[in-house]
Design an enzyme around this catalytic site. Structure first.
Site, short mmCIF file in Angstrom:
data_model
loop_
_atom_site.label_atom_id
_atom_site.label_comp_id
_atom_site.label_asym_id
_atom_site.label_seq_id
_atom_site.Cartn_x
_atom_site.Cartn_y
_atom_site.Cartn_z
CG PHE A 122 2.71 -10.49 5.05
CD1 PHE A 122 3.58 -11.40 4.28
CD2 PHE A 122 1.21 -10.45 4.63
CE1 PHE A 122 2.80 -12.59 3.67
CE2 PHE A 122 0.70 -11.65 4.15
CZ PHE A 122 1.76 -12.86 3.44
CG ASP A 203 -1.36 -3.97 3.17
OD1 ASP A 203 -2.62 -4.27 3.57
OD2 ASP A 203 -0.56 -4.90 2.85
CE LYS A 232 -5.08 -11.35 6.77
NZ LYS A 232 -3.82 -10.80 5.94
C1 PLP Z 1 -3.15 -11.00 4.76
C2 PLP Z 1 -2.36 -9.92 4.33
C3 PLP Z 1 -2.14 -9.54 2.92
C4 PLP Z 1 -2.38 -10.69 1.91
O1 PLP Z 1 -3.74 -10.85 1.80
P1 PLP Z 1 -4.18 -12.36 0.96
O2 PLP Z 1 -5.69 -12.07 0.99
O3 PLP Z 1 -3.78 -13.43 1.90
O4 PLP Z 1 -3.58 -12.27 -0.22
C5 PLP Z 1 -1.49 -8.35 2.86
N1 PLP Z 1 -1.38 -7.43 3.21
C6 PLP Z 1 -1.29 -7.58 4.63
C7 PLP Z 1 -1.08 -6.45 5.67
C8 PLP Z 1 -1.75 -8.63 5.12
O5 PLP Z 1 -2.06 -8.89 6.51
#
Ligand code: PLP
Length: 372
Positions: A122, A203, A232
């Site tokens: 994700f 990520d 986050k």
């Molecule tokens: C939450 C998340 C995203 C997206 O972040 P947003 O601030 O909601 O756009 C991307 N990559 C990972 C691994 C995430 O947990």
């Protein structure tokens, strides 16, 4: 409420206040927050350090634009570079935007459009980030997406190597798949990804900023990525995202290649500086110790097949639907998350107290035995 587009299946609760590991709803009910606002509130609600930093910045300067320098942005880039061991930063406002920056950076640096990513991975909801998200349910309604993205199963080194082609400029991985079910990548898999002839972007939007017991999750695998995305927990709740680019490969962007009006906002950066400074060795040691306690306790609960994750990003694979357990816990005053059908996900503040772990485990034990 009907005035909001229904993009979330929201619980029937309105949160009005938070402090430490607890939040309160509009009816005055108290909850133990083991979701941490989806791994965002790393230092707990209203932590005094980012609160004081943000309040002081609110009284000085809210916005200047990126046509000029601001002190908090430069300071945050310096702090993150120190943690990484030599990197330059681009600041934005969310995780998806950090991923978009990484996609553009890799395209410009390598000239290659291909991307390798993971099934179940994700990376966000914007069209570029969604293109690299390996979850058909989230992608399919929005096809066609960016071409040239290949997905491989997590931890399958042979499949990763087989998917590599000359056109691949970027390998994009979460060291721990968060939304995809709290699946840690094996060190060997990350090492194999590092050896491919492409930029490696990790990520760490969910697993970074101390969540796994080291500042970056990749430290535990001993790999040094080219790019890292953060968001986050970086602002403890204020919106901020970052792309870090290792010094060795940091010369691809020139003025005009990318930008963001609000990116690197002084208030968000001031709070983030305080967050990064608060994540010291003592706190990280606590995260590892509390994580180990929680793993051991969760493993003894009825209906738990497996517990996985690192530090305080944990997933309990259940014999039944995680959504039901999330609802039952909330009714008993405990907020938790799911990650897919049968994975219960816990991401409490890194500052959680031992007594709060006990409290949460007691509720989970009650819920899991009552409905097993
Ligand atoms: C939450 C998340 C995203 C997206 O972040 P947003 O601030 O909601 O756009 C991307 N990559 C990972 C691994 C995430 O947990």
């Amino acid at each position: 409420m009907e005035r909001l587009l229904p993009t979330y299946a929201r619980a029937p609760v309105t949160i009005v206040r938070g402090e430490g590991t607890r939040v309160w709803d509009a009816e005055g009910r108290e909850y133990l927050d083991f979701g941490g606002g989806i791994a965002v509130v790393g230092l707990g609600h209203l932590h005094p350090a980012p609160l004081a930093a943000a309040q002081a910045q609110l009284d000085r300067l809210w916005h200047a634009s990126n046509l000029y320098w601001t002190e908090p942005q430069v300071e945050l880039a310096t702090l993150l570079s120190e943690r990484f061991g030599g990197a330059r930063a681009f600041f934005c406002n969310s995780g998806a935007e950090a991923v978009e920056a990484a996609l553009k950076y890799a395209r410009k640096a390598t000239g290659k459009p291909g991307i390798l990513a993971l099934e179940g991975g994700f990376h966000g909801r914007t069209l570029g980030a969604l293109s690299a998200t390996g979850q058909p349910g989230k992608r399919d309604p929005f096809a066609p997406l960016l071409p040239g993205v290949r997905f491989v199963p997590p931890n399958d080194v042979a499949a990763l190597q087989a998917a590599m082609h000359d056109d691949v400029g970027l390998v994009l991985l979460e060291p721990i798949l968060g939304e995809g079910g709290v699946i840690p990548l094996a060190s060997e898999f990350l090492a194999a990804a590092r050896e491919l002839d492409a930029l490696l972007c990790l990520d760490e939007i969910q697993c970074g900023v101390g969540r796994t017991g080291t500042f970056f999750a990749f430290e535990q695998a001993g790999v040094r990525p080219d790019l890292v995305t953060l968001a986050k927990a970086l602002g403890n709740g204020l919106p901020i995202g970052a792309l870090l680019v290792a010094d060795e490969v940091a010369d691809a962007f020139a003025p005009g290649d990318h930008g963001s009006t609000f990116g690197g906002n002084p208030v968000a950066c001031a709070a983030a500086c305080a967050v990064v400074e608060a994540i010291d060795d003592d706190l990280l040691a606590r995260v590892r110790a509390h994580g180990a306690t929680l793993v051991a306790e969760l493993a003894t609960l009825p209906g738990v097949e497996e517990v996985r994750g690192r530090g305080l990003l944990l997933g309990a694979v259940l014999e039944r639907s995680a959504a039901e357990v999330v609802d039952a816990c909330r009714e008993r005053g405990l907020l938790v998350l799911s990650a897919g059908e049968r994975v219960l996900r816990l991401a409490p503040p890194l500052t959680v107290e031992a007594s709060e772990l006990e409290e949460a485990v007691a509720v989970l034990a009650d819920v899991l035995s009552a409905n097993a």
